[in-house]
Design a protein around this motif. Structure first.
Motif, PDB file in Angstrom:
ATOM      1  N   MET A 150       0.821  -1.203   0.000  1.00  0.00           N
ATOM      2  CA  MET A 150       0.000   0.000   0.000  1.00  0.00           C
ATOM      3  C   MET A 150       0.864   1.265   0.000  1.00  0.00           C
ATOM      4  O   MET A 150       0.506   2.253  -0.601  1.00  0.00           O
ATOM      5  N   ASP A 151       2.013   1.218   0.666  1.00  0.00           N
ATOM      6  CA  ASP A 151       2.891   2.385   0.709  1.00  0.00           C
ATOM      7  C   ASP A 151       3.425   2.730  -0.670  1.00  0.00           C
ATOM      8  O   ASP A 151       3.589   3.897  -0.993  1.00  0.00           O
ATOM      9  N   LYS A 152       3.698   1.699  -1.465  1.00  0.00           N
ATOM     10  CA  LYS A 152       4.205   1.940  -2.817  1.00  0.00           C
ATOM     11  C   LYS A 152       3.153   2.669  -3.659  1.00  0.00           C
ATOM     12  O   LYS A 152       3.477   3.559  -4.437  1.00  0.00           O
ATOM     13  N   MET A 153       1.892   2.316  -3.486  1.00  0.00           N
ATOM     14  CA  MET A 153       0.821   2.993  -4.219  1.00  0.00           C
ATOM     15  C   MET A 153       0.706   4.444  -3.780  1.00  0.00           C
ATOM     16  O   MET A 153       0.458   5.331  -4.590  1.00  0.00           O
ATOM     17  N   LYS A 154       0.903   4.688  -2.479  1.00  0.00           N
ATOM     18  CA  LYS A 154       0.821   6.054  -1.964  1.00  0.00           C
ATOM     19  C   LYS A 154       1.945   6.903  -2.551  1.00  0.00           C
ATOM     20  O   LYS A 154       1.729   8.039  -2.969  1.00  0.00           O
ATOM     21  N   VAL A 155       3.144   6.345  -2.598  1.00  0.00           N
ATOM     22  CA  VAL A 155       4.275   7.075  -3.165  1.00  0.00           C
ATOM     23  C   VAL A 155       4.043   7.356  -4.638  1.00  0.00           C
ATOM     24  O   VAL A 155       4.274   8.462  -5.123  1.00  0.00           O
ATOM     25  N   THR A 156       3.549   6.355  -5.358  1.00  0.00           N
ATOM     26  CA  THR A 156       3.265   6.527  -6.783  1.00  0.00           C
ATOM     27  C   THR A 156       2.212   7.610  -6.987  1.00  0.00           C
ATOM     28  O   THR A 156       2.347   8.472  -7.862  1.00  0.00           O
ATOM     29  N   TYR A 157       1.173   7.580  -6.164  1.00  0.00           N
ATOM     30  CA  TYR A 157       0.122   8.593  -6.255  1.00  0.00           C
ATOM     31  C   TYR A 157       0.682   9.992  -5.998  1.00  0.00           C
ATOM     32  O   TYR A 157       0.362  10.944  -6.720  1.00  0.00           O
ATOM     33  N   GLU A 158       1.528  10.113  -4.981  1.00  0.00           N
ATOM     34  CA  GLU A 158       2.107  11.420  -4.657  1.00  0.00           C
ATOM     35  C   GLU A 158       3.008  11.934  -5.781  1.00  0.00           C
ATOM     36  O   GLU A 158       3.010  13.121  -6.088  1.00  0.00           O
ATOM     37  N   VAL A 159       3.748  11.030  -6.392  1.00  0.00           N
ATOM     38  CA  VAL A 159       4.601  11.420  -7.519  1.00  0.00           C
ATOM     39  C   VAL A 159       3.739  11.878  -8.689  1.00  0.00           C
ATOM     40  O   VAL A 159       4.014  12.917  -9.311  1.00  0.00           O
ATOM     41  N   MET A 160       2.695  11.135  -8.989  1.00  0.00           N
ATOM     42  CA  MET A 160       1.798  11.508 -10.088  1.00  0.00           C
ATOM     43  C   MET A 160       1.118  12.850  -9.804  1.00  0.00           C
ATOM     44  O   MET A 160       0.982  13.684 -10.698  1.00  0.00           O
ATOM     45  N   LEU A 161       0.718  13.044  -8.572  1.00  0.00           N
ATOM     46  CA  LEU A 161       0.074  14.302  -8.186  1.00  0.00           C
ATOM     47  C   LEU A 161       1.060  15.462  -8.329  1.00  0.00           C
ATOM     48  O   LEU A 161       0.703  16.540  -8.827  1.00  0.00           O
ATOM     49  N   GLY A 162       2.304  15.233  -7.946  1.00  0.00           N
ATOM     50  CA  GLY A 162       3.333  16.261  -8.101  1.00  0.00           C
ATOM     51  C   GLY A 162       3.580  16.607  -9.555  1.00  0.00           C
ATOM     52  O   GLY A 162       3.738  17.777  -9.908  1.00  0.00           O
ATOM     53  N   LEU A 163       3.613  15.585 -10.411  1.00  0.00           N
ATOM     54  CA  LEU A 163       3.806  15.826 -11.845  1.00  0.00           C
ATOM     55  C   LEU A 163       2.632  16.598 -12.434  1.00  0.00           C
ATOM     56  O   LEU A 163       2.829  17.506 -13.252  1.00  0.00           O
ATOM     57  N   ALA A 164       1.426  16.253 -12.022  1.00  0.00           N
ATOM     58  CA  ALA A 164       0.245  16.965 -12.516  1.00  0.00           C
ATOM     59  C   ALA A 164       0.288  18.431 -12.081  1.00  0.00           C
ATOM     60  O   ALA A 164      -0.010  19.332 -12.872  1.00  0.00           O
TER      61      ALA A 164
END
Length: 59
Positions: free
Chosen positions: A1-15
Motif C-alpha cells: 500500500m505504501d508503494k501505491m501512496k508514493v506513486t500517487y504522490e509522484v503523479m500528483l506532483g507531476l500533474a
C-alpha cells in the motif's frame, strides 16, 4: 500500500507541475502579446521580430 501512496504522490506532483508550467506559459504569452503591440505602435521592428520568435518557441 505504501508503494501505491508514493506513486500517487509522484503523479500528483507531476500533474501540479504541468499545471504550473502551463500557467507560466500562458502568462508569458500574454505579456509577449502586449509587448508586440507596443513594438508595433512604436515601429520597433527588431523588438517585434524578437518577440514573435519568442512567442513561436512557447507554442
Amino acid at each position: 500500500m505504501d508503494k501505491m501512496k508514493v506513486t500517487y504522490e509522484v503523479m500528483l506532483g507531476l500533474a501540479a507541475e504541468m499545471v504550473w508550467d502551463e500557467a507560466l506559459r500562458k502568462h508569458r504569452s500574454e505579456e509577449i502579446y502586449k509587448e508586440i503591440d507596443q513594438a508595433l505602435a512604436s515601429g520597433d521592428e527588431v523588438a517585434f521580430r524578437s518577440l514573435t520568435d519568442e512567442l513561436k518557441t512557447l507554442s
